[in-house]
Design an enzyme around this catalytic site. Sequence first.
Site, PDB file in Angstrom:
ATOM      1  N   THR A 189      -5.247  -1.395   7.312  1.00 41.37           N
ATOM      2  CA  THR A 189      -5.386  -2.853   7.350  1.00 41.37           C
ATOM      3  C   THR A 189      -6.763  -3.214   7.911  1.00 41.37           C
ATOM      4  O   THR A 189      -7.121  -4.379   7.962  1.00 41.37           O
ATOM      5  CB  THR A 189      -4.301  -3.457   8.273  1.00 41.37           C
ATOM      6  OG1 THR A 189      -4.278  -2.703   9.482  1.00 41.37           O
ATOM      7  CG2 THR A 189      -2.938  -3.417   7.619  1.00 41.37           C
ATOM      8  N   ASP A 218      -0.910   6.759   6.674  1.00 39.63           N
ATOM      9  CA  ASP A 218      -0.929   5.317   6.904  1.00 39.63           C
ATOM     10  C   ASP A 218      -1.769   5.039   8.157  1.00 39.63           C
ATOM     11  O   ASP A 218      -1.905   5.925   9.013  1.00 39.63           O
ATOM     12  CB  ASP A 218       0.512   4.827   7.097  1.00 39.63           C
ATOM     13  CG  ASP A 218       0.637   3.326   6.887  1.00 39.63           C
ATOM     14  OD1 ASP A 218      -0.334   2.697   6.427  1.00 39.63           O
ATOM     15  OD2 ASP A 218       1.712   2.777   7.191  1.00 39.63           O
ATOM     16  N   LYS A 262       0.840  -1.206   0.000  1.00 38.62           N
ATOM     17  CA  LYS A 262       0.000   0.000   0.000  1.00 38.62           C
ATOM     18  C   LYS A 262       0.878   1.261   0.000  1.00 38.62           C
ATOM     19  O   LYS A 262       0.664   2.165  -0.794  1.00 38.62           O
ATOM     20  CB  LYS A 262      -0.934   0.008   1.231  1.00 38.62           C
ATOM     21  CG  LYS A 262      -1.907  -1.168   1.226  1.00 38.62           C
ATOM     22  CD  LYS A 262      -2.852  -1.142   2.413  1.00 38.62           C
ATOM     23  CE  LYS A 262      -2.242  -1.632   3.699  1.00 38.62           C
ATOM     24  NZ  LYS A 262      -1.922  -3.061   3.724  1.00 38.62           N
TER      25      LYS A 262
END
Length: 357
Positions: A178, A129, A84
């Site tokens: 995630t 992130d 990613k």
Amino acid sequence: MKKPLTKDTPPEKTADVEADPSRHVGEAEAESNFLDHTLRPSRWDEYIGQKNIKENLRILLDAAKERNHPPEHILFYGPPGLGKTTLAHLIAKETGAQIKVTSGPAIEKVGDLAAILTNLSPGDILFIDEIHRLNRTIEEVLYPAMESGALDIIIGKGPSARTIQLELPAFTLIAATTRVALLSSPLRSRFSGGIFRLEFYTEAEIKEIIHRSSKILKVTIEGSAAEEIAKRSRFTPRTANYFLKRCRDFAQIKKMDLTRENVKEALTLLGIDERGLSPSDRNILHTIANKFNGGPVGLGTLAASLSEEEATLEEFNEPYLLQIGFLERTPRGRTVTAAGYSHLSISMPAHLQEKLL
Ligand code: ADE
């Protein structure tokens, strides 16, 4: 205190990543960061796999370029280690944009986010992130920033409080998670450029990545040895690269070549079995099989029994166990499958076998 923004550097590792070979830790952090950086593809055409996502992104980026406008906001989700962050950097490279990197847990206050947003230049990419770890109040500041390039700031408290609105330069937010289910739906709906789920790689793709990484690391590896690493890499490039480095160390210290036999020995020493399961993966299956009669067992109960965080199980262990069909998630909890029992070389209890008929 954590720094809210580290320009052009990857976000910090989070505390729930533990010393387990399947989570690629136990290696020195500095070495990991350095090698992650070297092994990460730096050109679009070097990126192996995720074909469909790459095709969709290509169209998105080319169309934005023709309109002379930054691409719309993009969300990447999927298990850790599938690329990613790499895709975010490649998008920046392709569009010639500057990328600023931060993460959900690093943004602690509304002021941290405001500082990041007001320091952006036109056309910049902001990469966040672990966006699922952003708290709700901060998330709400992000909504108008994403939608209309406006930053609403409340100044003061009580009756004298007032809101001022700052206009932000046009930017692209690229976020990664995630745990997509933890994102609120207003946040999800603002990724107008697309929400992309990264898939596990094929064994052939992982093998190709191992050969590419071997060249960068200047190690000679037999085709069958690369195949053996690929077979145990959980269809995940980060794991494959981590295993390659550990096998290289092993061969170097033992003054041997990287052959299939040596790879098997090195990975077995790390506790990685022929299907890529780590000791903690096997412990999960054994616990469900032995303590909970094969399941179903709820996530909370399982985590407590293993003295493990629920999030760790969900993020790091379960995706692969589900992918290879060793574990099943039912509305009543987790169950070990017939394939899981067979891998553990224990027989499936009669009541579970009956359910299969
Ligand atoms: N290294 C890590 N991920 C990669 C990928 N998707 N393609 C090529 N090299 C990689």
